[in-house]
Design a protein around this motif. Structure first.
Motif, PDB file in Angstrom:
ATOM      1  N   ASN A  84       0.842  -1.200   0.000  1.00  0.00           N
ATOM      2  CA  ASN A  84       0.000   0.000   0.000  1.00  0.00           C
ATOM      3  C   ASN A  84       0.875   1.248   0.000  1.00  0.00           C
ATOM      4  O   ASN A  84       1.065   1.920   1.024  1.00  0.00           O
ATOM      5  CB  ASN A  84      -0.933  -0.029   1.215  1.00  0.00           C
ATOM      6  N   ASN A  85       1.417   1.524  -1.177  1.00  0.00           N
ATOM      7  CA  ASN A  85       2.322   2.654  -1.356  1.00  0.00           C
ATOM      8  C   ASN A  85       1.569   3.978  -1.516  1.00  0.00           C
ATOM      9  O   ASN A  85       2.060   5.025  -1.120  1.00  0.00           O
ATOM     10  CB  ASN A  85       3.205   2.398  -2.582  1.00  0.00           C
ATOM     11  N   ALA A  86       0.378   3.937  -2.100  1.00  0.00           N
ATOM     12  CA  ALA A  86      -0.370   5.169  -2.358  1.00  0.00           C
ATOM     13  C   ALA A  86      -0.739   5.851  -1.046  1.00  0.00           C
ATOM     14  O   ALA A  86      -1.100   5.192  -0.072  1.00  0.00           O
ATOM     15  CB  ALA A  86      -1.630   4.862  -3.169  1.00  0.00           C
ATOM     16  N   GLY A  87      -0.652   7.157  -1.046  1.00  0.00           N
ATOM     17  CA  GLY A  87      -1.052   7.917   0.128  1.00  0.00           C
ATOM     18  C   GLY A  87      -1.164   9.383  -0.213  1.00  0.00           C
ATOM     19  O   GLY A  87      -0.150  10.092  -0.252  1.00  0.00           O
ATOM     20  N   PRO A  88      -2.360   9.870  -0.488  1.00  0.00           N
ATOM     21  CA  PRO A  88      -2.529  11.291  -0.825  1.00  0.00           C
ATOM     22  C   PRO A  88      -1.931  12.189   0.254  1.00  0.00           C
ATOM     23  O   PRO A  88      -1.942  11.853   1.444  1.00  0.00           O
ATOM     24  CB  PRO A  88      -4.054  11.458  -0.881  1.00  0.00           C
ATOM     25  N   PHE A  89      -1.381  13.305  -0.182  1.00  0.00           N
ATOM     26  CA  PHE A  89      -0.651  14.198   0.716  1.00  0.00           C
ATOM     27  C   PHE A  89      -0.909  15.628   0.276  1.00  0.00           C
ATOM     28  O   PHE A  89      -0.876  15.926  -0.919  1.00  0.00           O
ATOM     29  CB  PHE A  89       0.844  13.861   0.645  1.00  0.00           C
ATOM     30  N   ILE A  90      -1.159  16.494   1.217  1.00  0.00           N
ATOM     31  CA  ILE A  90      -1.365  17.911   0.919  1.00  0.00           C
ATOM     32  C   ILE A  90      -0.060  18.646   1.225  1.00  0.00           C
ATOM     33  O   ILE A  90       0.380  18.695   2.381  1.00  0.00           O
ATOM     34  CB  ILE A  90      -2.529  18.484   1.743  1.00  0.00           C
ATOM     35  N   PHE A  91       0.560  19.201   0.207  1.00  0.00           N
ATOM     36  CA  PHE A  91       1.878  19.802   0.386  1.00  0.00           C
ATOM     37  C   PHE A  91       1.816  21.162   1.062  1.00  0.00           C
ATOM     38  O   PHE A  91       2.773  21.563   1.722  1.00  0.00           O
ATOM     39  CB  PHE A  91       2.588  19.910  -0.968  1.00  0.00           C
ATOM     40  N   GLU A  92       0.718  21.854   0.926  1.00  0.00           N
ATOM     41  CA  GLU A  92       0.583  23.141   1.604  1.00  0.00           C
ATOM     42  C   GLU A  92       0.516  22.926   3.110  1.00  0.00           C
ATOM     43  O   GLU A  92      -0.281  22.129   3.603  1.00  0.00           O
ATOM     44  CB  GLU A  92      -0.692  23.859   1.146  1.00  0.00           C
ATOM     45  N   ARG A  93       1.365  23.614   3.828  1.00  0.00           N
ATOM     46  CA  ARG A  93       1.367  23.486   5.288  1.00  0.00           C
ATOM     47  C   ARG A  93       0.291  24.394   5.881  1.00  0.00           C
ATOM     48  O   ARG A  93       0.265  25.594   5.624  1.00  0.00           O
ATOM     49  CB  ARG A  93       2.741  23.882   5.854  1.00  0.00           C
ATOM     50  N   LYS A  94      -0.594  23.792   6.686  1.00  0.00           N
ATOM     51  CA  LYS A  94      -1.633  24.598   7.321  1.00  0.00           C
ATOM     52  C   LYS A  94      -2.190  23.888   8.542  1.00  0.00           C
ATOM     53  O   LYS A  94      -2.104  22.654   8.653  1.00  0.00           O
ATOM     54  CB  LYS A  94      -2.750  24.926   6.331  1.00  0.00           C
ATOM     55  N   LYS A  95      -2.759  24.658   9.435  1.00  0.00           N
ATOM     56  CA  LYS A  95      -3.306  24.103  10.662  1.00  0.00           C
ATOM     57  C   LYS A  95      -4.601  23.333  10.372  1.00  0.00           C
ATOM     58  O   LYS A  95      -5.262  23.548   9.354  1.00  0.00           O
ATOM     59  CB  LYS A  95      -3.562  25.219  11.677  1.00  0.00           C
ATOM     60  N   LEU A  96      -4.937  22.458  11.305  1.00  0.00           N
ATOM     61  CA  LEU A  96      -6.086  21.575  11.096  1.00  0.00           C
ATOM     62  C   LEU A  96      -7.358  22.336  10.760  1.00  0.00           C
ATOM     63  O   LEU A  96      -8.112  21.943   9.861  1.00  0.00           O
ATOM     64  CB  LEU A  96      -6.311  20.725  12.357  1.00  0.00           C
ATOM     65  N   LEU A  97      -7.605  23.451  11.440  1.00  0.00           N
ATOM     66  CA  LEU A  97      -8.850  24.177  11.221  1.00  0.00           C
ATOM     67  C   LEU A  97      -8.902  24.855   9.860  1.00  0.00           C
ATOM     68  O   LEU A  97      -9.958  25.324   9.447  1.00  0.00           O
ATOM     69  CB  LEU A  97      -9.080  25.205  12.336  1.00  0.00           C
TER      70      LEU A  97
END
Length: 251
Positions: A84-97
């Motif tokens: 299970n290599n796939a793993g979507p990732f959001i590159f923009e750094r931001k807080k949870l809210l």
């Protein structure tokens, strides 16, 4: 290592590319998914035409995930290895809210739910043959349920996957199935598809061993976990970081 059939999600580029190549070079049949980059998929297909089966899929879509296994089994029969290599990732750094609901859903569906659906589809085949190897991906420190500033959604999904990895390892051990997690260190840019020899040409002062990790490092670790005689290793979280994870640094 017994030659068999591996399903590798998102195995056309990045860390997954080196894992796919490693399985193919060992003589395995491989079903690999890609989301958008068909050109790169075709390049690899030209080298391993009989061994490689390519399926377009979005791992955040459970119907795509189920279809991958159906097509894979139709092509090569049973399944021995699930990576299970796939793993979507959001590159923009931001807080949870600051995450949107859609972004949160993509992180959970792509990094946790997709593994659940793939397990539902593949484990019955592994049980039948009394052999199976499952390898999931985490992040450095995931086993300690570490928080990750400005990556909270991704981290939450992967830490959930740690528990799933261990749970399925215990539940399926009686069927000859192992389940483990690989946690890559800080492998970025071209190093994701680089060889170990290439990384040794460039000094990395931030990594204790003096070089960056590479896709080949990850592939070697996964192949080891997939060996028949690696059955004593299950439910484990293996850090592949060059020593970055062994000392806690206060900053």
């Amino acid at each position: 290592m017994n030659v068999g059939h591996a399903i590798i999600t998102a195995g056309m580029k990045g860390l997954g590319r080196k894992v796919t190549e490693a399985f193919l070079q060992k003589g395995h049949q491989v079903t690999v998914t890609y989301r958008n980059d068909r050109e790169r998929a075709d390049q690899l297909k030209n080298l391993y035409s009989d061994q490689l089966h390519i399926v377009q899929a979005d791992v955040t879509n459970k119907y795509d995930v189920q279809t991958v296994v159906e097509k894979a089994v139709n092509q090569f029969g049973s399944v021995q290895y699930l990576i299970n290599n796939a793993g979507p990732f959001i590159f923009e750094r931001k807080k949870l809210l600051d995450y949107t609901e859609d972004e949160w859903d993509d992180m959970i569906r792509g990094n946790l739910d997709a593994v659940f659906y793939l397990l539902k589809q593949t484990v019955p085949y592994m049980r039948e043959q009394r052999f199976g190897r499952i390898v999931n991906y985490g992040f450095q420190g995931a086993n300690a349920a570490s928080g990750w500033l400005n990556r909270a959604a991704f981290a939450a999904a992967k830490v959930g996957l740690v528990s799933l990895t261990k749970s399925i390892a215990f539940e399926e051990a009686e069927h000859g199935i192992t389940s483990n997690m690989i946690c890559p260190g800080n492998i970025i840019g071209d190093f994701k598809e680089a060889s170990i020899s290439e990384s040794r040409e460039i000094l990395d002062k931030d990594t204790p061993i003096g070089r960056s990790g590479t896709g080949e490092d990850i592939a070697r670790a996964i192949l080891f976990l997939c060996e028949q005689d690696s059955d004593m290793i299950t439910g484990e979280v293996m850090e592949v970081t060059g020593g970055l994870n062994v000392i806690h640094r206060f900053r």
